[in-house]
Design a protein around this motif. Structure first.
Motif, PDB file in Angstrom:
ATOM      1  N   ASP A  41       0.816  -1.216   0.000  1.00  0.00           N
ATOM      2  CA  ASP A  41       0.000   0.000   0.000  1.00  0.00           C
ATOM      3  C   ASP A  41       0.852   1.269   0.000  1.00  0.00           C
ATOM      4  OD1 ASP A  41       0.977  -0.388   2.545  1.00  0.00           O
ATOM      5  OD2 ASP A  41      -0.904   0.039   3.579  1.00  0.00           O
ATOM      6  N   ASP A  42       2.104   1.154  -0.424  1.00  0.00           N
ATOM      7  CA  ASP A  42       3.032   2.290  -0.470  1.00  0.00           C
ATOM      8  C   ASP A  42       3.188   2.823  -1.884  1.00  0.00           C
ATOM      9  OD1 ASP A  42       3.677   2.259   2.225  1.00  0.00           O
ATOM     10  OD2 ASP A  42       5.492   1.052   1.953  1.00  0.00           O
ATOM     11  N   ILE A  43       3.688   4.066  -1.957  1.00  0.00           N
ATOM     12  CA  ILE A  43       4.210   4.616  -3.199  1.00  0.00           C
ATOM     13  C   ILE A  43       5.582   5.206  -2.924  1.00  0.00           C
ATOM     14  CG2 ILE A  43       1.953   5.136  -4.205  1.00  0.00           C
ATOM     15  CD1 ILE A  43       2.412   8.075  -3.452  1.00  0.00           C
ATOM     16  N   ALA A  44       6.394   5.321  -3.954  1.00  0.00           N
ATOM     17  CA  ALA A  44       7.659   6.057  -3.885  1.00  0.00           C
ATOM     18  C   ALA A  44       7.455   7.394  -4.569  1.00  0.00           C
ATOM     19  CB  ALA A  44       8.775   5.276  -4.561  1.00  0.00           C
ATOM     20  N   VAL A  45       7.958   8.443  -3.951  1.00  0.00           N
ATOM     21  CA  VAL A  45       7.777   9.809  -4.452  1.00  0.00           C
ATOM     22  C   VAL A  45       9.139  10.452  -4.684  1.00  0.00           C
ATOM     23  CG1 VAL A  45       6.805  12.093  -3.972  1.00  0.00           C
ATOM     24  CG2 VAL A  45       5.603  10.032  -3.180  1.00  0.00           C
ATOM     25  N   LYS A  46       9.387  10.916  -5.887  1.00  0.00           N
ATOM     26  CA  LYS A  46      10.553  11.750  -6.161  1.00  0.00           C
ATOM     27  C   LYS A  46      10.232  13.147  -5.658  1.00  0.00           C
ATOM     28  CE  LYS A  46      13.340  13.724  -9.899  1.00  0.00           C
ATOM     29  NZ  LYS A  46      13.508  13.822 -11.380  1.00  0.00           N
ATOM     30  N   HIS A  72       9.092  17.895   6.275  1.00  0.00           N
ATOM     31  CA  HIS A  72       7.793  17.218   6.314  1.00  0.00           C
ATOM     32  C   HIS A  72       6.724  17.970   5.518  1.00  0.00           C
ATOM     33  CE1 HIS A  72       7.620  19.569  10.318  1.00  0.00           C
ATOM     34  NE2 HIS A  72       6.999  20.286   9.390  1.00  0.00           N
ATOM     35  N   GLU A  73       7.141  18.733   4.528  1.00  0.00           N
ATOM     36  CA  GLU A  73       6.203  19.449   3.657  1.00  0.00           C
ATOM     37  C   GLU A  73       6.646  19.190   2.214  1.00  0.00           C
ATOM     38  OE1 GLU A  73       5.796  23.260   6.756  1.00  0.00           O
ATOM     39  OE2 GLU A  73       6.684  23.538   4.780  1.00  0.00           O
ATOM     40  N   MET A  74       6.187  18.086   1.666  1.00  0.00           N
ATOM     41  CA  MET A  74       6.741  17.609   0.397  1.00  0.00           C
ATOM     42  C   MET A  74       5.747  17.681  -0.754  1.00  0.00           C
ATOM     43  SD  MET A  74       8.644  14.166   1.731  1.00  0.00           S
ATOM     44  CE  MET A  74       7.690  13.930   3.221  1.00  0.00           C
ATOM     45  N   VAL A  75       6.267  18.062  -1.901  1.00  0.00           N
ATOM     46  CA  VAL A  75       5.549  17.939  -3.178  1.00  0.00           C
ATOM     47  C   VAL A  75       6.456  17.157  -4.112  1.00  0.00           C
ATOM     48  CG1 VAL A  75       4.692  19.173  -5.194  1.00  0.00           C
ATOM     49  CG2 VAL A  75       4.197  20.041  -2.907  1.00  0.00           C
ATOM     50  N   GLY A  76       5.891  16.205  -4.817  1.00  0.00           N
ATOM     51  CA  GLY A  76       6.723  15.410  -5.713  1.00  0.00           C
ATOM     52  C   GLY A  76       5.928  14.620  -6.720  1.00  0.00           C
ATOM     53  N   GLU A  77       6.610  13.671  -7.351  1.00  0.00           N
ATOM     54  CA  GLU A  77       6.013  12.861  -8.410  1.00  0.00           C
ATOM     55  C   GLU A  77       6.116  11.385  -8.052  1.00  0.00           C
ATOM     56  OE1 GLU A  77       6.989  11.642 -13.051  1.00  0.00           O
ATOM     57  OE2 GLU A  77       7.741  13.547 -12.249  1.00  0.00           O
ATOM     58  N   VAL A  78       5.027  10.654  -8.245  1.00  0.00           N
ATOM     59  CA  VAL A  78       5.013   9.225  -7.979  1.00  0.00           C
ATOM     60  C   VAL A  78       5.896   8.518  -9.005  1.00  0.00           C
ATOM     61  CG1 VAL A  78       3.596   7.152  -7.822  1.00  0.00           C
ATOM     62  CG2 VAL A  78       2.689   9.349  -7.011  1.00  0.00           C
ATOM     63  N   THR A  79       6.843   7.718  -8.512  1.00  0.00           N
ATOM     64  CA  THR A  79       7.730   6.989  -9.416  1.00  0.00           C
ATOM     65  C   THR A  79       7.461   5.486  -9.412  1.00  0.00           C
ATOM     66  OG1 THR A  79       9.409   6.862  -7.670  1.00  0.00           O
ATOM     67  CG2 THR A  79       9.578   8.689  -9.261  1.00  0.00           C
ATOM     68  N   GLU A  80       6.925   4.955  -8.311  1.00  0.00           N
ATOM     69  CA  GLU A  80       6.616   3.529  -8.221  1.00  0.00           C
ATOM     70  C   GLU A  80       5.426   3.345  -7.295  1.00  0.00           C
ATOM     71  OE1 GLU A  80      10.136   1.526  -6.908  1.00  0.00           O
ATOM     72  OE2 GLU A  80      11.376   2.320  -8.542  1.00  0.00           O
ATOM     73  N   ILE A  81       4.683   2.257  -7.502  1.00  0.00           N
ATOM     74  CA  ILE A  81       3.512   1.995  -6.674  1.00  0.00           C
ATOM     75  C   ILE A  81       3.532   0.559  -6.177  1.00  0.00           C
ATOM     76  CG2 ILE A  81       2.136   3.751  -7.830  1.00  0.00           C
ATOM     77  CD1 ILE A  81       0.689   1.534  -9.351  1.00  0.00           C
ATOM     78  N   GLN A  89      -1.177   6.746  -9.626  1.00  0.00           N
ATOM     79  CA  GLN A  89      -0.468   6.131 -10.742  1.00  0.00           C
ATOM     80  C   GLN A  89       0.907   6.766 -10.862  1.00  0.00           C
ATOM     81  OE1 GLN A  89      -1.690   3.554 -12.509  1.00  0.00           O
ATOM     82  NE2 GLN A  89      -3.565   3.617 -11.262  1.00  0.00           N
ATOM     83  N   VAL A  90       1.832   6.040 -11.474  1.00  0.00           N
ATOM     84  CA  VAL A  90       3.143   6.603 -11.749  1.00  0.00           C
ATOM     85  C   VAL A  90       2.982   7.886 -12.560  1.00  0.00           C
ATOM     86  CG1 VAL A  90       5.306   6.244 -13.007  1.00  0.00           C
ATOM     87  CG2 VAL A  90       4.347   4.409 -11.605  1.00  0.00           C
ATOM     88  N   GLY A  91       3.677   8.936 -12.147  1.00  0.00           N
ATOM     89  CA  GLY A  91       3.598  10.223 -12.822  1.00  0.00           C
ATOM     90  C   GLY A  91       2.683  11.216 -12.140  1.00  0.00           C
ATOM     91  N   ASP A  92       1.844  10.762 -11.187  1.00  0.00           N
ATOM     92  CA  ASP A  92       0.953  11.684 -10.480  1.00  0.00           C
ATOM     93  C   ASP A  92       1.749  12.667  -9.636  1.00  0.00           C
ATOM     94  OD1 ASP A  92      -1.255  10.438 -11.520  1.00  0.00           O
ATOM     95  OD2 ASP A  92      -1.878   9.462  -9.639  1.00  0.00           O
ATOM     96  N   HIS A 153      -3.376  14.180  -3.741  1.00  0.00           N
ATOM     97  CA  HIS A 153      -3.113  14.692  -5.079  1.00  0.00           C
ATOM     98  C   HIS A 153      -2.836  16.197  -5.012  1.00  0.00           C
ATOM     99  CE1 HIS A 153      -4.044  11.135  -7.471  1.00  0.00           C
ATOM    100  NE2 HIS A 153      -5.028  10.888  -6.617  1.00  0.00           N
ATOM    101  N   LEU A 154      -1.867  16.650  -5.781  1.00  0.00           N
ATOM    102  CA  LEU A 154      -1.556  18.076  -5.846  1.00  0.00           C
ATOM    103  C   LEU A 154      -2.668  18.810  -6.575  1.00  0.00           C
ATOM    104  CD1 LEU A 154       0.745  20.306  -5.503  1.00  0.00           C
ATOM    105  CD2 LEU A 154       1.300  19.795  -7.891  1.00  0.00           C
ATOM    106  N   PRO A 155      -3.236  19.872  -5.985  1.00  0.00           N
ATOM    107  CA  PRO A 155      -4.233  20.658  -6.714  1.00  0.00           C
ATOM    108  C   PRO A 155      -3.649  21.199  -8.021  1.00  0.00           C
ATOM    109  CG  PRO A 155      -4.230  21.250  -4.381  1.00  0.00           C
ATOM    110  CD  PRO A 155      -3.035  20.360  -4.607  1.00  0.00           C
ATOM    111  N   ALA A 156      -4.331  20.943  -9.111  1.00  0.00           N
ATOM    112  CA  ALA A 156      -3.770  21.197 -10.446  1.00  0.00           C
ATOM    113  C   ALA A 156      -3.519  22.672 -10.711  1.00  0.00           C
ATOM    114  CB  ALA A 156      -4.692  20.611 -11.509  1.00  0.00           C
ATOM    115  N   ASN A 157      -4.290  23.563 -10.085  1.00  0.00           N
ATOM    116  CA  ASN A 157      -4.204  24.985 -10.430  1.00  0.00           C
ATOM    117  C   ASN A 157      -3.258  25.771  -9.534  1.00  0.00           C
ATOM    118  OD1 ASN A 157      -6.176  24.428  -8.374  1.00  0.00           O
ATOM    119  ND2 ASN A 157      -6.832  26.559  -8.490  1.00  0.00           N
TER     120      ASN A 157
END
Length: 361
Positions: A41-46, A72-81, A89-92, A153-157
């Motif tokens: 139930d984990d993801i990896a985040v760049k 502890h305030e991170m924004v990133g991209e999912v690289t693995e699930i 999903q990868v890339g979120d 999920h990061l708010p798109a706007n």
């Protein structure tokens, strides 16, 4: 291994690197360390951006487990699930905050109030993993592995760098404003126009309250009004503070330095609430003032998963984010020095693309 691979549970440890204080009070240096492998139930985040918080500075100088990787305030991209992940999903683009797990069984956890977990929540860094007993390492690093229940999920706007502080400074102010039902027809005071206070002003204004900012600096009046305050009051002016008696329904105090609370208690109306978020080393007030108006003196922790998602949705709808200055990883110690001096308007965020791995020995 391909970054698009869906992973099974119990994967080998992952070699990561970040900025660490090797011993108490040290300056931060590049440091390599192991992270756990992905569970189902984990993801990896760049990690792309990570906010800089006062609590990071306190942890480095406090009784933490060293070496310590803050953040502890991170924004990133999912690289693995992980194998069971369907939420991402990868890339979120995602956001991770200051809590990454809890017992999930106690009444607060069942109500999605995870910061009040009766077994204590697992913090993003310097916490103990509930499954393998390892020490959690924070977001001043190249990647993070995290349970999806505590990812958003990061708010798109919204600008990604300006979203990072929302999952600490943002939720910490949002939660009490929502708990005490701040809205139209209420007069709300915000004490301190800093990392927490500037977001609190934006929230209270967007919630429809009449917002009054209290500050010790007249130079901050214009900034407070620009942030959404209807008024700004110089809190060092005793006569002006005395004129505020019985005016406020709610006051949110974000100041962490010791200061006398009596003027703010006197400013509360009948059944008014003074909520202190800064938690100074000592709280100075006259207890009888609580009886003179059935006033409440209280505090609040961070926000749980449900409130955090609610806050991010609200921020997206109202175009609210933190006012930030983006810095390079190499400038973090200077950033901490500025933070301590109060020379930041209003939050620092590290561009993690500037993070270099430690030199090979």
């Amino acid at each position: 291994m391909s970054s698009n691979t869906t992973l099974e549970q119990n994967q080998p440890m992952r070699l990561s690197y970040g900025l660490a204080a090797i011993n108490k009070g040290d300056r931060l240096v590049p440091w390599a360390f192991d992270r756990r492998g992905l569970r189902s139930d984990d993801i990896a985040v760049k990690i792309q951006f990570c906010g800089v918080c006062h609590s990071d500075l306190h942890a480095i100088r406090g009784n933490s487990r060293f070496p310590l990787v803050p953040g502890h305030e991170m924004v990133g991209e999912v690289t693995e699930i992980g194998a069971d992940v369907t939420k991402f999903q990868v890339g979120d683009a995602v956001v991770v905050g200051n809590i990454v797990d809890s017992c999930g069984k106690c009444p607060p956890c069942k109500s999605h109030e995870e910061p009040y977990c009766r077994e204590f929540p697992t913090t993003t860094y310097d916490g103990i993993d509930r499954h393998d007993g390892s020490i959690t390492r924070g977001g001043f690093s190249n990647e993070y592995v995290v349970k999806t229940d505590f990812v958003y999920h990061l708010p798109a706007n919204l600008d990604p760098a300006s979203v990072a502080p929302l999952v600490c400074a943002g939720v910490t102010t949002w939660s009490p404003l929502r708990h005490w039902h701040i809205g139209p027809g209420m007069t709300v005071g915000i004490v301190g126009i800093g990392g927490l206070g500037h977001i609190a002003i934006k929230f209270a204004h967007a919630l429809g309250a009449h917002v009054v900012a209290f500050t010790t600096s007249e130079q901050k009046f214009a900034a407070a009004l620009d942030l959404g305050a209807d008024e700004a009051i110089l809190s060092t002016d005793a006569e002006l503070m005395a004129a505020q008696k019985y005016r406020f329904d709610f006051i949110l105090d974000t100041v962490s330095n010791p200061h006398l609370l009596d003027p703010y208690l006197l400013a509360l109306n009948l059944d008014g609430t003074l909520c202190c978020l800064g938690i100074p080393a000592r709280m100075e007030f006259t207890p009888v003032l609580l009886t003179m108006g059935r006033r409440r003196l209280t505090s609040s922790g961070s926000a749980g998963t449900r409130e955090t998602q609610e806050m991010l949705d609200f921020c997206s709808q109202h175009n609210i984010s933190a006012d930030v200055e983006v810095i390079a990883a190499a400038d973090i110690d200077d950033g901490f020095d500025r933070l301590e001096r109060g020379d930041v308007r209003y939050r620092l965020v590290i561009d993690m693309a500037t993070l270099n791995p430690p030199a090979q020995e």
